[in-house]
Design an enzyme around this catalytic site. Structure first.
Site, short mmCIF file in Angstrom:
data_model
loop_
_atom_site.label_atom_id
_atom_site.label_comp_id
_atom_site.label_asym_id
_atom_site.label_seq_id
_atom_site.Cartn_x
_atom_site.Cartn_y
_atom_site.Cartn_z
N ARG A 87 0.82 -1.22 0.00
CA ARG A 87 0.00 0.00 0.00
C ARG A 87 0.86 1.26 0.00
O ARG A 87 0.37 2.34 0.33
CB ARG A 87 -0.92 0.01 1.20
CG ARG A 87 -0.18 -0.14 2.53
CD ARG A 87 -1.08 0.25 3.62
NE ARG A 87 -0.57 -0.22 4.91
CZ ARG A 87 -1.17 0.04 6.04
NH1 ARG A 87 -2.27 0.75 6.05
NH2 ARG A 87 -0.69 -0.41 7.17
N GLY A 120 -4.80 -1.69 -0.18
CA GLY A 120 -3.82 -0.70 -0.64
C GLY A 120 -3.94 0.66 0.02
O GLY A 120 -3.21 1.58 -0.33
N ARG A 177 14.54 -2.78 4.08
CA ARG A 177 14.30 -3.44 5.36
C ARG A 177 15.15 -4.70 5.44
O ARG A 177 15.62 -5.19 4.39
CB ARG A 177 12.81 -3.84 5.43
CG ARG A 177 11.88 -2.65 5.25
CD ARG A 177 10.71 -3.02 4.33
NE ARG A 177 9.95 -1.83 3.91
CZ ARG A 177 8.95 -1.32 4.59
NH1 ARG A 177 8.55 -1.88 5.70
NH2 ARG A 177 8.34 -0.25 4.15
N ASP A 245 10.43 -7.20 8.52
CA ASP A 245 10.04 -6.31 7.41
C ASP A 245 9.80 -4.88 7.90
O ASP A 245 9.56 -3.99 7.08
CB ASP A 245 8.78 -6.83 6.69
CG ASP A 245 7.64 -7.12 7.66
OD1 ASP A 245 7.83 -7.94 8.55
OD2 ASP A 245 6.58 -6.49 7.53
N ASN A 246 9.88 -4.66 9.20
CA ASN A 246 9.67 -3.30 9.71
C ASN A 246 10.94 -2.70 10.31
O ASN A 246 10.90 -1.66 10.94
CB ASN A 246 8.57 -3.31 10.78
CG ASN A 246 7.20 -3.57 10.17
OD1 ASN A 246 6.99 -3.32 8.98
ND2 ASN A 246 6.28 -4.08 10.95
P1 AMP Z 1 2.54 -3.42 8.22
O1 AMP Z 1 1.83 -4.20 9.25
O2 AMP Z 1 1.92 -2.10 7.92
O3 AMP Z 1 4.00 -3.31 8.46
O4 AMP Z 1 2.38 -4.25 6.85
C1 AMP Z 1 2.79 -5.59 6.68
C2 AMP Z 1 2.59 -5.96 5.23
O5 AMP Z 1 1.21 -5.91 4.88
C3 AMP Z 1 3.29 -5.08 4.20
O6 AMP Z 1 3.66 -5.87 3.12
C4 AMP Z 1 2.20 -4.09 3.83
O7 AMP Z 1 2.42 -3.52 2.56
C5 AMP Z 1 0.99 -4.99 3.83
N1 AMP Z 1 -0.25 -4.24 4.10
C6 AMP Z 1 -0.65 -3.71 5.28
N2 AMP Z 1 -1.84 -3.11 5.15
C7 AMP Z 1 -2.20 -3.22 3.85
C8 AMP Z 1 -3.32 -2.80 3.09
N3 AMP Z 1 -4.34 -2.13 3.62
N4 AMP Z 1 -3.35 -3.12 1.78
C9 AMP Z 1 -2.34 -3.82 1.21
N5 AMP Z 1 -1.28 -4.24 1.87
C10 AMP Z 1 -1.19 -3.96 3.18
MG MG Z 2 5.48 -2.83 7.55
#
Ligand code: AMP
Ligand code: MG
Length: 488
Positions: A87, A120, A177, A245-246
């Site tokens: 996203r 997204g 990352r 990944d963070n």
């Molecule tokens: P996060 O928890 O934000 O670090 O995201 C973990 C993974 O999920 C990453 O690959 C993000 O791009 C994906 N992700 C989180 N929220 C969304 C969303 N609303 N739409 C698409 N991908 C998402």
């Molecule tokens: Mg993330």
């Protein structure tokens, strides 16, 4: 702005080039002029007049090269396979006037090939939290991503309820990352060497001077990560979701979703409501940093001349670096010289905070009211509040501790002690309640509260008049914790 856009020159399997999907009717949320100036954004009239359209995904300047990056990760200790920018998009890479690299990354930019089940989008609630947190950490002096600004829109996004869609232009030295290398190891191992060279040349050029640049680079990542986490512990920051990944390869705070700042001191505190086992509790962060690096490093054994022993040597400075930075910082927070006597006092102090559920930020700051009462009337009031919260038994412990503490403070000159304390103990942090009030108002179209919190956190180590309009007091000791989840 001075554009670099080097990522798009790497192997095409590493990313997918695409523009953002426009938000419906984007409107200004907030704009960080200081970041814009640092980037050179303010010198470009087109960027300045059309920033809302750019963040809303409606206009892509010709110099931008938007792309979604592929990466993987270990989430809550489990291998998660391919993740990637689901996203967000890397919009441009620029160099500032001090030749420092910055990535512009639009979060909430719509679907990409890596969106998996997601939509997204990013909601206004989490966008504001990320916006204020990046600003708060940066102004506290902790390496972190920050943001150029954010926009709100008429796009509706479904989470637990229907929410407002928003987008944030995140600015970070890098968006690589630990999980990028994990993705490469699984899906394109032949590019690891080229990618390692890229990471070194772009973010660790000083390692080129070393006889063995790869181990020098890996050791530097380990050390920077250890220092960043020590900074978090000292300020009382919990990242919330330290998946691989963070975590950035530059040791700069990235992707803090369900983050929090410590209020009533509890080392076992879990801010992320979705973290049922407490894997990412405040006190686990140093160990998790080590765990993440430990799953990351072995991938480099694919490179010529890198052995298991090499990697063990790269990881070994982690603990000592963390301890050195953390202990030194703790002594500075107390205005004490670095040494074992000071550390004994420091750990007794933390136990006092924990046993009495005292506010972490205010209690440290209150000590200025003890060390230098005449020049610190505000801190004196914090001290009164703090001591009033002590139980009868704890009063005795406090009396004894503070007498020994004052004697130890004399080891430094008073000016040095006061300076260390003033510059290591913020008056203001981003409390969950402050962020929440700003979000509630913003969801009704009012951004003044975001603005006020932003102003306050711009100078967190100094007492400010604007605080009168803001409630920055800690929660009551028995107040239930505000639920902050991964949903964003
Ligand atoms: P996060 O928890 O934000 O670090 O995201 C973990 C993974 O999920 C990453 O690959 C993000 O791009 C994906 N992700 C989180 N929220 C969304 C969303 N609303 N739409 C698409 N991908 C998402
Ligand atoms: Mg993330």
């Amino acid at each position: 702005m001075r554009y670099q856009n080097t990522y798009v020159k790497l192997d095409t399997r590493l990313y997918h080039e695409q523009p953002p999907t426009p938000l419906d009717n984007p409107r200004a949320g907030h704009f960080n002029t200081q970041v814009a100036e640092q980037l050179g954004w303010t010198e470009d009239k087109d960027l300045m007049t059309r920033w809302v359209e750019i963040l809303g995904g409606q206009y892509v300047p010709a110099e931008f090269k938007p792309l979604a990056m592929a990466y993987s990760g270990h989430q809550f200790g489990q291998w998660a396979g391919q993740l990637g920018d689901g996203r967000g998009l890397l919009m441009a890479q620029v160099i500032d006037s001090k030749n420092q690299p910055h990535d512009l990354h639009l979060k909430g930019a719509g679907l990409t090939p890596y969106s998996r089940m997601g939509d997204g989008r990013a909601v206004l609630r989490s966008t504001i939290r990320e916006y204020l947190c990046g600003h708060a950490l940066t102004q506290l002096g902790i390496p972190s991503s920050n943001a150029l600004g954010f926009v709100v829109s008429d796009t509706r996004v479904r989470r637990e309820r229907i929410e407002v869609g928003a987008a944030l232009m995140r600015v970070a030295d890098s968006h690589i990352r630990l999980g990028h290398v994990e993705w490469i190891a699984s899906f394109a191992p032949d590019v690891l060497s080229e990618f390692t060279d890229y990471m070194i040349d772009t973010y660790y050029p000083e390692c080129r001077d070393s006889e063995n640049p790869v181990p020098a680079f890996l050791t530097a990542v380990v050390e920077r990560t250890a220092r960043m986490i020590a900074d978090w512990q000292l300020i009382g920051f919990a990242h919330g979701v330290m998946n691989t990944d963070n975590l950035s390869i530059t040791g700069s705070t990235l992707d803090f979703g369900p983050f929090g700042f410590m209020e009533r001191f509890n080392p076992a505190w879990i801010n992320n409501h979705s973290d049922h086992t407490g894997r990412y509790s405040y006190q686990n962060q140093p160990a998790i940093g080590h765990w993440n690096l430990n799953v990351w490093l072995p991938h480099f054994m694919r490179l010529e001349g890198v052995t298991r022993d090499t990697l063990a040597d790269c990881l070994s400075p982690y603990e000592a670096t963390f301890m050195q930075h953390y202990q030194q910082g703790l002594c500075r927070k107390l205005g004490l010289p670095h040494g074992s006597q000071s550390l004994t006092l420091a750990f007794e102090w933390l136990t006092l905070l924990e046993d009495n559920l005292l506010d972490y930020t205010n209690s440290f700051r209150a000590l200025l009211g003890l060390v230098s009462p005449n020049d610190h009337p505000y801190e004196q009031t914090l001290l009164v509040t703090m001591t009033n919260e002590l139980s009868i038994d704890a009063q005795q412990v406090w009396q004894d501790w503070s007498t020994r503490y004052i004697a130890q403070v004399q080891q430094l000159t008073i000016d040095q002690a006061i300076h260390d304390m003033q510059t290591h103990n913020p008056v203001y942090i981003l409390r969950n309640s402050m962020a929440q009030r700003a979000i509630t108002a913003a969801e009704q179209g009012q951004f003044e509260e975001v603005n006020r919190v932003f102003e306050l956190l711009a100078d967190p180590y100094r007492l400010q008049d604007i605080a009168i309009d803001l409630d920055s007091t800690p929660p009551l000791p028995d107040a239930p914790q505000m639920p902050i989840s991964c949903s964003s």
